[in-house]
Design an enzyme around this catalytic site. Structure first.
Site, PDB file in Angstrom:
ATOM      1  N   CYS A  77      -1.500 -16.266   8.061  1.00 34.15           N
ATOM      2  CA  CYS A  77      -2.092 -15.946   9.171  1.00 34.15           C
ATOM      3  C   CYS A  77      -2.262 -15.126  10.105  1.00 34.15           C
ATOM      4  O   CYS A  77      -1.632 -14.209  11.117  1.00 34.15           O
ATOM      5  CB  CYS A  77      -2.095 -16.788  10.303  1.00 34.15           C
ATOM      6  SG  CYS A  77      -2.136 -18.682  10.021  1.00 34.15           S
ATOM      7  N   GLU A  78      -2.614 -13.861   9.405  1.00 35.19           N
ATOM      8  CA  GLU A  78      -2.234 -11.596   9.523  1.00 35.19           C
ATOM      9  C   GLU A  78      -3.432 -11.177   8.760  1.00 35.19           C
ATOM     10  O   GLU A  78      -3.151 -11.547   7.241  1.00 35.19           O
ATOM     11  CB  GLU A  78      -0.842 -11.803   9.036  1.00 35.19           C
ATOM     12  CG  GLU A  78      -0.288 -10.599   8.343  1.00 35.19           C
ATOM     13  CD  GLU A  78      -0.090 -10.049   9.997  1.00 35.19           C
ATOM     14  OE1 GLU A  78       1.144 -10.625  10.534  1.00 35.19           O
ATOM     15  OE2 GLU A  78      -0.279  -8.539   9.992  1.00 35.19           O
ATOM     16  N   TYR A 127      10.758  -6.862  -7.116  1.00 33.37           N
ATOM     17  CA  TYR A 127      10.461  -6.833  -6.031  1.00 33.37           C
ATOM     18  C   TYR A 127       9.416  -7.364  -4.919  1.00 33.37           C
ATOM     19  O   TYR A 127       9.129  -7.472  -4.162  1.00 33.37           O
ATOM     20  CB  TYR A 127      10.358  -5.392  -5.317  1.00 33.37           C
ATOM     21  CG  TYR A 127      11.399  -4.207  -5.327  1.00 33.37           C
ATOM     22  CD1 TYR A 127      12.580  -4.429  -4.852  1.00 33.37           C
ATOM     23  CD2 TYR A 127      10.881  -3.169  -6.561  1.00 33.37           C
ATOM     24  CE1 TYR A 127      12.910  -3.501  -5.165  1.00 33.37           C
ATOM     25  CE2 TYR A 127      12.070  -2.410  -6.514  1.00 33.37           C
ATOM     26  CZ  TYR A 127      13.145  -2.784  -6.326  1.00 33.37           C
ATOM     27  OH  TYR A 127      14.391  -1.494  -6.590  1.00 33.37           O
TER      28      TYR A 127
HETATM   29  C1  PLP Z   1      17.192   0.538  -5.557  1.00 35.24           C
HETATM   30  C2  PLP Z   1      17.312   1.243  -5.894  1.00 35.24           C
HETATM   31  C3  PLP Z   1      17.968   0.814  -7.221  1.00 35.24           C
HETATM   32  C4  PLP Z   1      16.612   0.850  -7.572  1.00 35.24           C
HETATM   33  O1  PLP Z   1      15.454   1.236  -7.921  1.00 35.24           O
HETATM   34  P1  PLP Z   1      14.230   0.931  -8.942  1.00 35.24           P
HETATM   35  O2  PLP Z   1      12.854   1.669  -8.104  1.00 35.24           O
HETATM   36  O3  PLP Z   1      14.211  -0.161  -8.905  1.00 35.24           O
HETATM   37  O4  PLP Z   1      14.575   1.737  -9.872  1.00 35.24           O
HETATM   38  C5  PLP Z   1      18.386   1.945  -7.901  1.00 35.24           C
HETATM   39  N1  PLP Z   1      19.982   2.216  -7.438  1.00 35.24           N
HETATM   40  C6  PLP Z   1      20.368   2.015  -5.692  1.00 35.24           C
HETATM   41  C7  PLP Z   1      21.455   2.478  -5.554  1.00 35.24           C
HETATM   42  C8  PLP Z   1      19.170   1.374  -4.687  1.00 35.24           C
HETATM   43  O5  PLP Z   1      19.027   1.325  -3.849  1.00 35.24           O
END
Ligand code: PLP
Length: 463
Positions: A391-392, A421
């Site tokens: 609902c968005e 992610y």
């Molecule tokens: C998020 C993050 C990563 C990984 O980032 P990617 O874009 O998934 O490669 C690595 N190191 C730190 C400290 C992070 O915060």
């Protein structure tokens, strides 16, 4: 590609290649190997398969929406990073991209280390048998409980993120009668994203300790005096979904300058530097990511050159790819529901998931591709927007994509490159049941994270 040096402004997660949907692809049935997991192919009957199993079979057995992860592809990418960096460097998989016990075991078997950034991720890693000394613990606000758990477990390193945390970790380690290996996370004044990076003196963000104004040097000074800490290196992470190595070059130069300053002041050559993660992947055919061996070569050349210039021994390098390992290895499978053509605009294709299983489009204006996978079609392409059932109105999975105009309710469509992610940021919005992650390999499919049930929801709601 352009690279700019404008003042730090809004995060530019929305920088897109221009004209990316100006023309439909030549063949809507084709699957670009750049965006799909290695074993994904269209079989002779027109149905897409992964790991030798057709998506129609997968949908029947596991339901939709669901994430299907190509295990051999995951292992191959992990191994490619490991091999590219060799024995003089370490690869830490960033668990926040996607973490499950099966994944931890694969990483262990392929010789990778693991980054965690919460007590929950730490428990997952340990319970799957990752040796603590191969785990690094991150975060800008680790709780005393989390720090205690990490020190007790004997994690290989804690990455210190603030002046307060230097004292906190030192105190906890000392009270547990141990000396904790730590790195200090610095912000180098580089904000990198995709084809752009910005180099400034200051960074306006919550992570790390600024190199600017001698802040990081002061942090090193303090860490070196505390008995509970063994300072082993400096850490820098500059952004995400990066294609251009130039930002890493600036970051490495600035980190090495700090190492040289530390040597000059304390007579200590810190043995490690970590250059973080953030390497980009292909979400659409317009993206051209670098291969791990190119990245390894570029990073090691930069660090070696800078260290030679500063007359420092070359430190042990580590990197932390998350997205670049798991991102391309999975796709989300949806069933098409309501289809709503809006004359002169586009056709809204509603699927049985949405922002609860992929928040990246709403959050970052992320780009995705999509394909009809339960059959082929020779129908004309139509400009579509794939939306969820929440609902968005911002509940968009794929903003602009071409799908065949004979698309019908009941068809299966898949969004590739959702390994990173998506499940890890999934929510229960509208009391959605978070989808399962199914690993497929060699004709076999097995659930590695099961689908949530209504019982799970009610169990948390104590009434
Ligand atoms: C998020 C993050 C990563 C990984 O980032 P990617 O874009 O998934 O490669 C690595 N190191 C730190 C400290 C992070 O915060």
């Amino acid at each position: 590609m352009s690279r700019s040096a404008h003042p730090a402004g809004p995060r530019h997660a929305d920088v897109l290649p221009e004209g990316h949907y100006s023309a439909p692809p030549a063949d809507l049935n084709a699957l670009d190997p750049k965006v799909w997991a290695h074993t994904v192919t269209r079989t002779d009957d027109g149905i897409v398969s992964v790991g030798g199993v057709e998506v129609t079979t997968l949908a029947e057995e596991f339901g939709t929406p669901a994430y299907f992860l190509d295990e051999s592809d995951f292992r191959a990418r992990a191994r490619a990073w490991r091999t590219a960096f060799g024995h003089d460097a370490d690869v830490f998989y960033a668990g926040k991209a996607f973490l499950s016990r099966a994944v931890v075991r694969w990483l262990y078997e392929e010789g990778l280390n693991l980054d965690v950034c919460s007590g929950g991720e730490l428990v997952t890693a340990l319970s799957a048998g990752m040796p603590a000394d191969r785990i690094a613990f991150h975060g800008n606000n680790k709780s005393a409980e989390e720090i205690t758990a990490a020190v007790r477990a004997g994690v290989g390193r804690i990455v210190l993120d603030s002046f307060q945390e230097i004292v906190r970790v030192a105190h906890i380690a000392q009270s547990l009668g141990t000396r904790q290996r730590v790195q200090i996370r610095v912000t180098v004044g580089v904000e990198a994203h995709t084809h752009e990076f910005i180099a400034t003196a200051h960074e306006d963000q919550k992570f790390g300790i600024a190199l600017a104004d001698g802040q990081a040097a002061e942090a090193v000074r303090r860490a070196l005096t505390l008995d509970g800490l063994e300072l082993v290196g400096i850490h820098s992470h500059i952004g995400s979904q990066i294609f251009d190595m130039a930002g890493f070059e600036v970051a490495a130069r600035r980190v090495v300058a700090l190492l040289a300053a530390v040597r000059d002041e304390h007579g200590v050559e810190l043995p490690e530097i970590d250059l973080g993660g953030g390497l980009g992947i292909a979400y659409t055919s317009d993206d051209d990511p670098r291969e791990p061996h190119e990245i390894a070569k570029a990073l090691s050349e930069i660090v070696t050159r800078e260290c030679e210039a500063a007359k420092l021994r070359t430190p042990r390098i580590s990197v932390e790819p998350g997205r670049a390992i798991v991102g391309p290895t999975a796709f989300t499978l949806y069933e098409v529901g309501t289809i709503k053509p809006l004359e002169g605009l586009r056709t809204y294709v509603s699927v049985d998931g949405g922002m609860s299983d992929n928040i990246r489009t709403a959050l970052y204006d992320a780009e995705y591709s999509v394909a009809l996978v339960s059959r082929t079609s020779d129908a004309e392409p139509m400009l579509a927007r794939v939306v969820g059932k929440h609902c968005e109105s911002g509940d968009i999975v794929v903003k602009d994509a071409f799908l065949p105009s004979d698309l019908a309710p009941g068809d299966l469509i898949a969004v590739p490159a959702t390994g990173a992610y998506c499940r890890s940021m999934a929510s229960n919005y509208n009391h959605a049941l978070r989808p399962p992650v199914v690993a497929v390999n060699d004709g076999e499919a097995r659930v590695i994270v099961r689908r949530e049930t209504e019982e799970d929801l009610l169990r948390l709601d104590v009434g």
